[in-house]
Structures are given as structure tokens and as C-alpha cells.
Design a protein around this motif. Structure first.
Motif, PDB file in Angstrom:
ATOM      1  N   LYS A  77      -8.231  -8.574   1.546  1.00  0.00           N
ATOM      2  CA  LYS A  77      -8.862  -9.787   1.037  1.00  0.00           C
ATOM      3  C   LYS A  77      -8.164 -10.297  -0.219  1.00  0.00           C
ATOM      4  O   LYS A  77      -8.026 -11.502  -0.420  1.00  0.00           O
ATOM      5  CB  LYS A  77     -10.342  -9.528   0.770  1.00  0.00           C
ATOM      6  CG  LYS A  77     -11.156  -9.360   2.051  1.00  0.00           C
ATOM      7  CD  LYS A  77     -12.631  -9.137   1.773  1.00  0.00           C
ATOM      8  CE  LYS A  77     -12.903  -7.728   1.268  1.00  0.00           C
ATOM      9  NZ  LYS A  77     -14.355  -7.466   1.103  1.00  0.00           N
ATOM     10  N   SER A  78      -7.691  -9.372  -1.072  1.00  0.00           N
ATOM     11  CA  SER A  78      -7.024  -9.786  -2.308  1.00  0.00           C
ATOM     12  C   SER A  78      -5.693 -10.470  -2.033  1.00  0.00           C
ATOM     13  O   SER A  78      -5.198 -11.240  -2.850  1.00  0.00           O
ATOM     14  CB  SER A  78      -6.816  -8.580  -3.234  1.00  0.00           C
ATOM     15  OG  SER A  78      -5.756  -7.758  -2.785  1.00  0.00           O
ATOM     16  N   PHE A  79      -5.117 -10.208  -0.852  1.00  0.00           N
ATOM     17  CA  PHE A  79      -3.886 -10.880  -0.445  1.00  0.00           C
ATOM     18  C   PHE A  79      -4.163 -12.047   0.512  1.00  0.00           C
ATOM     19  O   PHE A  79      -3.274 -12.522   1.203  1.00  0.00           O
ATOM     20  CB  PHE A  79      -2.941  -9.880   0.237  1.00  0.00           C
ATOM     21  CG  PHE A  79      -2.190  -8.997  -0.724  1.00  0.00           C
ATOM     22  CD1 PHE A  79      -0.889  -9.302  -1.083  1.00  0.00           C
ATOM     23  CD2 PHE A  79      -2.777  -7.859  -1.253  1.00  0.00           C
ATOM     24  CE1 PHE A  79      -0.188  -8.484  -1.959  1.00  0.00           C
ATOM     25  CE2 PHE A  79      -2.089  -7.041  -2.125  1.00  0.00           C
ATOM     26  CZ  PHE A  79      -0.782  -7.348  -2.490  1.00  0.00           C
ATOM     27  N   PHE A  89      -2.633   9.937  -2.038  1.00  0.00           N
ATOM     28  CA  PHE A  89      -2.610   9.732  -0.591  1.00  0.00           C
ATOM     29  C   PHE A  89      -4.045   9.542  -0.144  1.00  0.00           C
ATOM     30  O   PHE A  89      -4.797  10.492   0.029  1.00  0.00           O
ATOM     31  CB  PHE A  89      -1.973  10.921   0.123  1.00  0.00           C
ATOM     32  CG  PHE A  89      -1.848  10.707   1.610  1.00  0.00           C
ATOM     33  CD1 PHE A  89      -0.848   9.907   2.129  1.00  0.00           C
ATOM     34  CD2 PHE A  89      -2.749  11.283   2.484  1.00  0.00           C
ATOM     35  CE1 PHE A  89      -0.743   9.689   3.498  1.00  0.00           C
ATOM     36  CE2 PHE A  89      -2.655  11.079   3.847  1.00  0.00           C
ATOM     37  CZ  PHE A  89      -1.652  10.284   4.354  1.00  0.00           C
ATOM     38  N   SER A  90      -4.436   8.296   0.010  1.00  0.00           N
ATOM     39  CA  SER A  90      -5.831   7.987   0.293  1.00  0.00           C
ATOM     40  C   SER A  90      -5.930   6.540   0.753  1.00  0.00           C
ATOM     41  O   SER A  90      -5.087   5.707   0.407  1.00  0.00           O
ATOM     42  CB  SER A  90      -6.683   8.177  -0.966  1.00  0.00           C
ATOM     43  OG  SER A  90      -7.996   7.682  -0.775  1.00  0.00           O
ATOM     44  N   HIS A  91      -6.983   6.243   1.499  1.00  0.00           N
ATOM     45  CA  HIS A  91      -7.246   4.861   1.853  1.00  0.00           C
ATOM     46  C   HIS A  91      -7.700   4.054   0.643  1.00  0.00           C
ATOM     47  O   HIS A  91      -7.549   2.843   0.605  1.00  0.00           O
ATOM     48  CB  HIS A  91      -8.309   4.785   2.948  1.00  0.00           C
ATOM     49  CG  HIS A  91      -7.802   5.265   4.274  1.00  0.00           C
ATOM     50  ND1 HIS A  91      -6.846   4.596   4.997  1.00  0.00           N
ATOM     51  CD2 HIS A  91      -8.117   6.362   5.000  1.00  0.00           C
ATOM     52  CE1 HIS A  91      -6.588   5.250   6.118  1.00  0.00           C
ATOM     53  NE2 HIS A  91      -7.350   6.327   6.140  1.00  0.00           N
ATOM     54  N   LYS A  97       0.831  -1.203   0.000  1.00  0.00           N
ATOM     55  CA  LYS A  97       0.000   0.000   0.000  1.00  0.00           C
ATOM     56  C   LYS A  97       0.869   1.259   0.000  1.00  0.00           C
ATOM     57  O   LYS A  97       0.605   2.211  -0.753  1.00  0.00           O
ATOM     58  CB  LYS A  97      -0.925  -0.001   1.226  1.00  0.00           C
ATOM     59  CG  LYS A  97      -1.793   1.252   1.383  1.00  0.00           C
ATOM     60  CD  LYS A  97      -2.733   1.458   0.195  1.00  0.00           C
ATOM     61  CE  LYS A  97      -3.655   2.642   0.394  1.00  0.00           C
ATOM     62  NZ  LYS A  97      -4.669   2.405   1.437  1.00  0.00           N
ATOM     63  N   SER A  98       1.908   1.285   0.831  1.00  0.00           N
ATOM     64  CA  SER A  98       2.790   2.446   0.858  1.00  0.00           C
ATOM     65  C   SER A  98       3.475   2.642  -0.492  1.00  0.00           C
ATOM     66  O   SER A  98       3.561   3.766  -0.999  1.00  0.00           O
ATOM     67  CB  SER A  98       3.843   2.286   1.965  1.00  0.00           C
ATOM     68  OG  SER A  98       3.249   2.375   3.243  1.00  0.00           O
ATOM     69  N   TYR A 136      -5.843  -1.306  -5.796  1.00  0.00           N
ATOM     70  CA  TYR A 136      -6.382  -2.362  -4.938  1.00  0.00           C
ATOM     71  C   TYR A 136      -7.764  -2.066  -4.374  1.00  0.00           C
ATOM     72  O   TYR A 136      -8.374  -2.947  -3.769  1.00  0.00           O
ATOM     73  CB  TYR A 136      -5.438  -2.611  -3.762  1.00  0.00           C
ATOM     74  CG  TYR A 136      -4.029  -2.957  -4.168  1.00  0.00           C
ATOM     75  CD1 TYR A 136      -3.717  -4.215  -4.670  1.00  0.00           C
ATOM     76  CD2 TYR A 136      -2.998  -2.023  -4.047  1.00  0.00           C
ATOM     77  CE1 TYR A 136      -2.419  -4.545  -5.034  1.00  0.00           C
ATOM     78  CE2 TYR A 136      -1.699  -2.344  -4.412  1.00  0.00           C
ATOM     79  CZ  TYR A 136      -1.411  -3.597  -4.904  1.00  0.00           C
ATOM     80  OH  TYR A 136      -0.128  -3.908  -5.268  1.00  0.00           O
ATOM     81  N   GLY A 137      -8.242  -0.836  -4.491  1.00  0.00           N
ATOM     82  CA  GLY A 137      -9.513  -0.478  -3.883  1.00  0.00           C
ATOM     83  C   GLY A 137      -9.347  -0.106  -2.425  1.00  0.00           C
ATOM     84  O   GLY A 137      -8.318   0.441  -2.018  1.00  0.00           O
ATOM     85  N   SER A 138     -10.340  -0.408  -1.603  1.00  0.00           N
ATOM     86  CA  SER A 138     -10.298  -0.058  -0.186  1.00  0.00           C
ATOM     87  C   SER A 138      -9.249  -0.911   0.526  1.00  0.00           C
ATOM     88  O   SER A 138      -8.825  -1.950   0.017  1.00  0.00           O
ATOM     89  CB  SER A 138     -11.664  -0.294   0.459  1.00  0.00           C
ATOM     90  OG  SER A 138     -11.877  -1.688   0.650  1.00  0.00           O
TER      91      SER A 138
END
Length: 214
Positions: free
Chosen positions: A148-150, A133-135, A123-124, A140-142
Motif C-alpha cells: 500500500k505504501s508503494f 528474515f521476516s514478513h 523487501k529483499s 515498511y511493516g507487513s
């Protein structure tokens, strides 16, 4: 106008409870300058080596293009394992500081989850490389979709992100001075943590904390 050369520090926090499902992870690049060479033993697989070193399977596959079929390795084969030593050292310091704060508040320490740390690191890196810069990641989405994808299973999950702080202590100070981030760090609903750190990009330093309760 603010000085454009001034380092910006940004913070966000989020908590949500969601069910888990499975998708497919995106591969990552290895760190060839910081590696170990492992000699395959009888019964080994790249997955077993991945778990032994606490390094993602896709990272090991990327570092070993000599294996035409990663499912076929043999005793005596040499496997290059990227270690990410410097990065992991910083991430582990953040985990230590989190547990110092939890101890001050009479809370149980969080267990470091290396697979969750790998997701947080992705994510980083994604924020750095995609310039956001966002969640919510364009890749990957949220954070919850990303976990979940990992293949990270959880009953409760949360994420803190930050950018611009130069040290583990600095980012922890920022998070602890922010009510939302502090709430995640001191939540009794979480039992495991993964921290992901990378450098470069417009903010120079990117930080992600992911929290779960399995």
C-alpha cells in the motif's frame, strides 16, 4: 552445534486479503554501472521515462542529481536510467518457473507486474540491509502495508520469502516443497506477481515473491 559456515536456507509464507490505502515510498539507490542514457523528447516527464523503462521513479531521480527540480525537464536533456539488468534477469526466471508450475496444475499464468517486482526487490534489500528474515519489516511493516505504501492496489495479496538459495531454480524447488509457499504459487486467487532478488548480507541471497489480485 551446526556448522556456522553452512549456508542457511529459510522460508516463510503468508496470505491475507486487505483493503488498500496510500502512503509514501522510500527512495532507493541506483545502479550506476548498468544504465542507459535517454534523450528527453517533447512531452516527456521522468514518470513517463520510468514507465517506458519499467524502473521506479525514485531510482531515476536518484540517478540524476543534475535535475534540481525533477518535475522540470526539457527536450534534449540527458537522463541516466538505471537498468538493473542482471537482477531483473534472475527475477524474470523465477516468474517463468512459477508459470511452468501453474501450467502443470491447469492454472492460468501470472502476469509479471514490474511495479510489484520493485516493491519485492525493496523487501529483499531491506531484509539484507537490516539483518532480519521476516514478513514484518522494521522499515515498511507487513507486506500488505508495504504494498500500500508503494501505491499497489489489490483485493487479495500474498508473499513468499526465502534466503540462501543460490539460483532461481533452487529457490523455486524450496518453495514448491513447502505447502504454504506452494499454495501461494498455485493459488487461483492471484493474477499478478512481482519477484525481488538481491545478493549480499548474512545469507548471501534474498528472495521475495509478492502476489496480488487487483
Amino acid at each position: 552445534m551446526p556448522n556456522k559456515n553452512k549456508l542457511l536456507v529459510l522460508l516463510l509464507a503468508i496470505v491475507l486479503v486487505l483493503p488498500a490505502t496510500l502512503l509514501a515510498p522510500r527512495p532507493a539507490e541506483a545502479a550506476p554501472a548498468d544504465t542507459d542514457v535517454y534523450t528527453v523528447q517533447p512531452g516527456d516527464s521522468l514518470w513517463k521515462i520510468s514507465v517506458k523503462y519499467q524502473v521506479g521513479l525514485s531510482e531515476i531521480i536518484s540517478a540524476n542529481p543534475q535535475f534540481a527540480n525533477p518535475n522540470l525537464i526539457y527536450p534534449g536533456d540527458k537522463v541516466t536510467v538505471p537498468l538493473f539488468s542482471a537482477t531483473k534477469s534472475v527475477e524474470e526466471e523465477v516468474v517463468r518457473l512459477v508459470n511452468v508450475e501453474r501450467a502443470k496444475n491447469g492454472l492460468k499464468p501470472l502476469t509479471a507486474n514490474w511495479q510489484l517486482a520493485r516493491v519485492a526487490r525493496y523487501k529483499s534489500v531491506d531484509m539484507r540491509d537490516k539483518g532480519y528474515f521476516s514478513h514484518t519489516s522494521p522499515t515498511y511493516g507487513s507486506p500488505f502495508d508495504m504494498m500500500k505504501s508503494f501505491n499497489i492496489s489489490y483485493s487479495a495479496a500474498g508473499e513468499n520469502i526465502a534466503a540462501g538459495q543460490t539460483t532461481a531454480q533452487a529457490v523455486m524447488d524450496s518453495w514448491m516443497n513447502s505447502p504454504g509457499h506452494r499454495q501461494n504459487i498455485l493459488s487461483p486467487n492471484f493474477s499478478e506477481i512481482g519477484v525481488g532478488y538481491c545478493t549480499g548480507g548474512s545469507y548471501r541471497y534474498y528472495w521475495t515473491q509478492m502476489f496480488i489480485n487487483p
